[in-house]
Design a protein around this motif. Structure first.
Motif, mmCIF file in Angstrom:
data_model
loop_
_atom_site.group_PDB
_atom_site.id
_atom_site.type_symbol
_atom_site.label_atom_id
_atom_site.label_comp_id
_atom_site.label_asym_id
_atom_site.label_seq_id
_atom_site.Cartn_x
_atom_site.Cartn_y
_atom_site.Cartn_z
ATOM 1 N N ASP A 37 7.730 -17.342 7.196
ATOM 2 C CA ASP A 37 7.705 -17.760 8.712
ATOM 3 C C ASP A 37 6.461 -18.402 8.954
ATOM 4 O O ASP A 37 6.029 -18.535 9.976
ATOM 5 C CB ASP A 37 7.997 -16.624 9.864
ATOM 6 C CG ASP A 37 9.353 -15.981 9.966
ATOM 7 O OD1 ASP A 37 10.329 -16.661 9.296
ATOM 8 O OD2 ASP A 37 9.343 -15.154 10.649
ATOM 9 N N ASP A 38 5.853 -18.658 7.961
ATOM 10 C CA ASP A 38 4.224 -19.324 7.881
ATOM 11 C C ASP A 38 3.313 -18.370 8.806
ATOM 12 O O ASP A 38 2.480 -19.115 9.380
ATOM 13 C CB ASP A 38 4.480 -20.668 8.194
ATOM 14 C CG ASP A 38 5.149 -21.398 7.241
ATOM 15 O OD1 ASP A 38 4.856 -21.218 5.947
ATOM 16 O OD2 ASP A 38 6.004 -22.509 7.480
ATOM 17 N N ARG A 39 3.560 -17.058 8.745
ATOM 18 C CA ARG A 39 2.587 -16.556 9.764
ATOM 19 C C ARG A 39 1.333 -15.860 8.747
ATOM 20 O O ARG A 39 0.109 -15.746 9.154
ATOM 21 C CB ARG A 39 3.160 -15.259 10.134
ATOM 22 C CG ARG A 39 4.452 -15.512 10.994
ATOM 23 C CD ARG A 39 4.256 -16.557 12.007
ATOM 24 N NE ARG A 39 3.980 -15.923 13.274
ATOM 25 C CZ ARG A 39 4.046 -16.624 14.543
ATOM 26 N NH1 ARG A 39 4.487 -17.884 14.733
ATOM 27 N NH2 ARG A 39 3.435 -16.146 15.721
ATOM 28 N N LEU A 40 1.644 -15.897 7.489
ATOM 29 C CA LEU A 40 0.574 -15.432 6.525
ATOM 30 C C LEU A 40 0.770 -16.399 5.391
ATOM 31 O O LEU A 40 2.172 -16.661 5.192
ATOM 32 C CB LEU A 40 0.473 -13.998 5.872
ATOM 33 C CG LEU A 40 0.319 -12.921 7.164
ATOM 34 C CD1 LEU A 40 0.420 -11.592 6.441
ATOM 35 C CD2 LEU A 40 -1.176 -13.033 7.827
ATOM 36 N N SER A 41 0.065 -16.748 4.662
ATOM 37 C CA SER A 41 0.019 -17.550 3.463
ATOM 38 C C SER A 41 0.091 -16.926 1.985
ATOM 39 O O SER A 41 -0.076 -15.657 2.231
ATOM 40 C CB SER A 41 -1.038 -18.363 3.304
ATOM 41 O OG SER A 41 -2.239 -17.680 2.628
ATOM 42 N N ARG A 42 0.832 -17.477 1.027
ATOM 43 C CA ARG A 42 0.998 -17.058 -0.405
ATOM 44 C C ARG A 42 -0.416 -16.574 -0.697
ATOM 45 O O ARG A 42 -0.594 -15.439 -1.494
ATOM 46 C CB ARG A 42 1.745 -17.831 -1.285
ATOM 47 C CG ARG A 42 3.211 -18.056 -0.811
ATOM 48 C CD ARG A 42 3.772 -19.039 -2.178
ATOM 49 N NE ARG A 42 5.238 -19.212 -1.649
ATOM 50 C CZ ARG A 42 5.966 -18.314 -1.877
ATOM 51 N NH1 ARG A 42 5.806 -17.392 -2.102
ATOM 52 N NH2 ARG A 42 7.487 -18.898 -1.350
ATOM 53 N N GLU A 43 -1.364 -17.258 -0.450
ATOM 54 C CA GLU A 43 -2.733 -16.916 -0.949
ATOM 55 C C GLU A 43 -3.267 -15.589 -0.414
ATOM 56 O O GLU A 43 -3.892 -14.700 -0.921
ATOM 57 C CB GLU A 43 -3.819 -18.010 -0.477
ATOM 58 C CG GLU A 43 -3.579 -19.490 -1.316
ATOM 59 C CD GLU A 43 -2.183 -20.107 -0.714
ATOM 60 O OE1 GLU A 43 -1.700 -21.041 -1.527
ATOM 61 O OE2 GLU A 43 -2.057 -20.104 0.418
ATOM 62 N N TRP A 44 -2.967 -15.308 0.939
ATOM 63 C CA TRP A 44 -3.159 -14.337 1.792
ATOM 64 C C TRP A 44 -2.600 -12.763 0.868
ATOM 65 O O TRP A 44 -3.211 -12.067 0.470
ATOM 66 C CB TRP A 44 -2.735 -14.319 3.085
ATOM 67 C CG TRP A 44 -3.156 -12.729 3.796
ATOM 68 C CD1 TRP A 44 -4.329 -12.450 4.343
ATOM 69 C CD2 TRP A 44 -2.159 -11.684 3.687
ATOM 70 N NE1 TRP A 44 -4.172 -11.218 4.801
ATOM 71 C CE2 TRP A 44 -3.068 -10.735 4.488
ATOM 72 C CE3 TRP A 44 -1.004 -11.393 3.255
ATOM 73 C CZ2 TRP A 44 -2.455 -9.577 4.415
ATOM 74 C CZ3 TRP A 44 -0.525 -10.032 3.505
ATOM 75 C CH2 TRP A 44 -1.271 -9.059 4.036
ATOM 76 N N LEU A 45 -1.284 -13.157 0.579
ATOM 77 C CA LEU A 45 -0.493 -12.288 -0.004
ATOM 78 C C LEU A 45 -1.038 -11.980 -1.548
ATOM 79 O O LEU A 45 -1.139 -10.703 -1.820
ATOM 80 C CB LEU A 45 0.842 -12.640 -0.226
ATOM 81 C CG LEU A 45 1.957 -11.751 -0.938
ATOM 82 C CD1 LEU A 45 1.963 -10.295 -0.120
ATOM 83 C CD2 LEU A 45 3.304 -12.273 -1.120
ATOM 84 N N ALA A 46 -1.504 -12.866 -2.036
ATOM 85 C CA ALA A 46 -2.012 -12.482 -3.637
ATOM 86 C C ALA A 46 -3.267 -12.023 -3.480
ATOM 87 O O ALA A 46 -3.574 -11.145 -4.390
ATOM 88 C CB ALA A 46 -2.454 -14.040 -4.336
ATOM 89 N N ARG A 47 -4.011 -12.118 -2.419
ATOM 90 C CA ARG A 47 -5.401 -11.573 -2.282
ATOM 91 C C ARG A 47 -5.400 -10.181 -1.569
ATOM 92 O O ARG A 47 -6.356 -9.378 -1.587
ATOM 93 C CB ARG A 47 -6.382 -12.478 -1.574
ATOM 94 C CG ARG A 47 -6.825 -13.525 -2.154
ATOM 95 C CD ARG A 47 -8.105 -14.269 -1.404
ATOM 96 N NE ARG A 47 -7.862 -14.405 -0.143
ATOM 97 C CZ ARG A 47 -7.249 -15.111 0.644
ATOM 98 N NH1 ARG A 47 -6.750 -16.233 0.028
ATOM 99 N NH2 ARG A 47 -7.267 -15.169 1.973
ATOM 100 N N ALA A 48 -4.270 -10.007 -0.779
ATOM 101 C CA ALA A 48 -4.257 -8.776 -0.044
ATOM 102 C C ALA A 48 -4.296 -7.306 -0.834
ATOM 103 O O ALA A 48 -4.178 -7.134 -2.138
ATOM 104 C CB ALA A 48 -2.731 -8.731 0.700
ATOM 105 N N ALA A 49 -5.155 -6.447 -0.200
ATOM 106 C CA ALA A 49 -5.046 -4.945 -0.687
ATOM 107 C C ALA A 49 -3.642 -4.376 -0.533
ATOM 108 O O ALA A 49 -3.604 -3.190 -0.048
ATOM 109 C CB ALA A 49 -5.998 -4.356 0.001
ATOM 110 N N LEU A 50 -2.905 -4.808 -1.612
ATOM 111 C CA LEU A 50 -1.730 -4.088 -1.583
ATOM 112 C C LEU A 50 -1.209 -3.744 -2.887
ATOM 113 O O LEU A 50 -1.742 -4.709 -3.966
ATOM 114 C CB LEU A 50 -0.415 -5.158 -0.995
ATOM 115 C CG LEU A 50 -0.623 -5.365 0.408
ATOM 116 C CD1 LEU A 50 0.208 -6.733 0.986
ATOM 117 C CD2 LEU A 50 -0.230 -4.105 1.388
ATOM 118 N N PRO A 51 -0.324 -2.731 -3.337
ATOM 119 C CA PRO A 51 0.123 -2.803 -4.712
ATOM 120 C C PRO A 51 0.786 -3.822 -5.094
ATOM 121 O O PRO A 51 1.747 -4.795 -4.446
ATOM 122 C CB PRO A 51 1.192 -1.435 -4.478
ATOM 123 C CG PRO A 51 0.948 -0.850 -3.156
ATOM 124 C CD PRO A 51 0.335 -2.109 -2.081
#
Length: 152
Positions: free
Chosen positions: A62-76
């Motif tokens: 939904d373009d609320r967060l970017s793929r870049e955000w996901l790649a950098r996120a502190a998530l497993p």
């Protein structure tokens, strides 16, 4: 989840912030949908990584967060992989989308929770008949491609 990762309450806060102001096809706050998917994932025995993916499953699509955000996120990495698998690309046919979900460990359970909430008769009843019919057919086809039949 381990200490270096966002907690589930932090993931929930990120998802709710990301979807703030967004509504579903019925005009309800979109946060209700992602909360229902997270709850449905947990109710189906989902892991913390899967529940986190339930919270975040629509944020990139939904373009609320970017793929870049996901790649950098502190998530497993498994959560990131599930969110990516659950993110339908623009104009992507259902077949490769379903194949990606099936190929990604943990993603099918989250998609089951998503389809269950999207197919909820109480939600569908609030839609105009043409939209309800179109979505019912889309969700039925997705269940078929995922090998779920009527099971959710």
């Amino acid at each position: 989840m381990e200490d270096q990762y966002l907690s589930l309450s932090e993931v929930e806060a990120v998802a709710r912030r990301a979807h703030r102001g967004q509504t579903d096809k019925n005009g309800h706050p979109y946060g209700e949908h992602v909360a229902a998917v997270a709850r449905g994932t947990a109710a189906r025995g989902g892991s913390e990584a899967q529940i986190a993916a339930g919270w975040l499953h629509d944020t990139v699509e939904d373009d609320r967060l970017s793929r870049e955000w996901l790649a950098r996120a502190a998530l497993p990495e498994e959560t990131k992989a599930m969110v990516d698998a659950l993110t339908r690309r623009p104009d992507e046919p259902l077949e490769p989308y379903a194949a990606r979900i099936l190929a990604t460990p943990g993603a099918l359970l989250v998609k089951r929770a998503d389809l269950a909430h999207n197919s909820d008769p109480a939600r569908i009843a609030l839609l105009d008949p043409a939209t309800a019919e179109r979505l019912a057919a889309k969700y039925a086809r997705m269940r078929e491609l995922l090998g779920l039949g009527a099971e959710l």
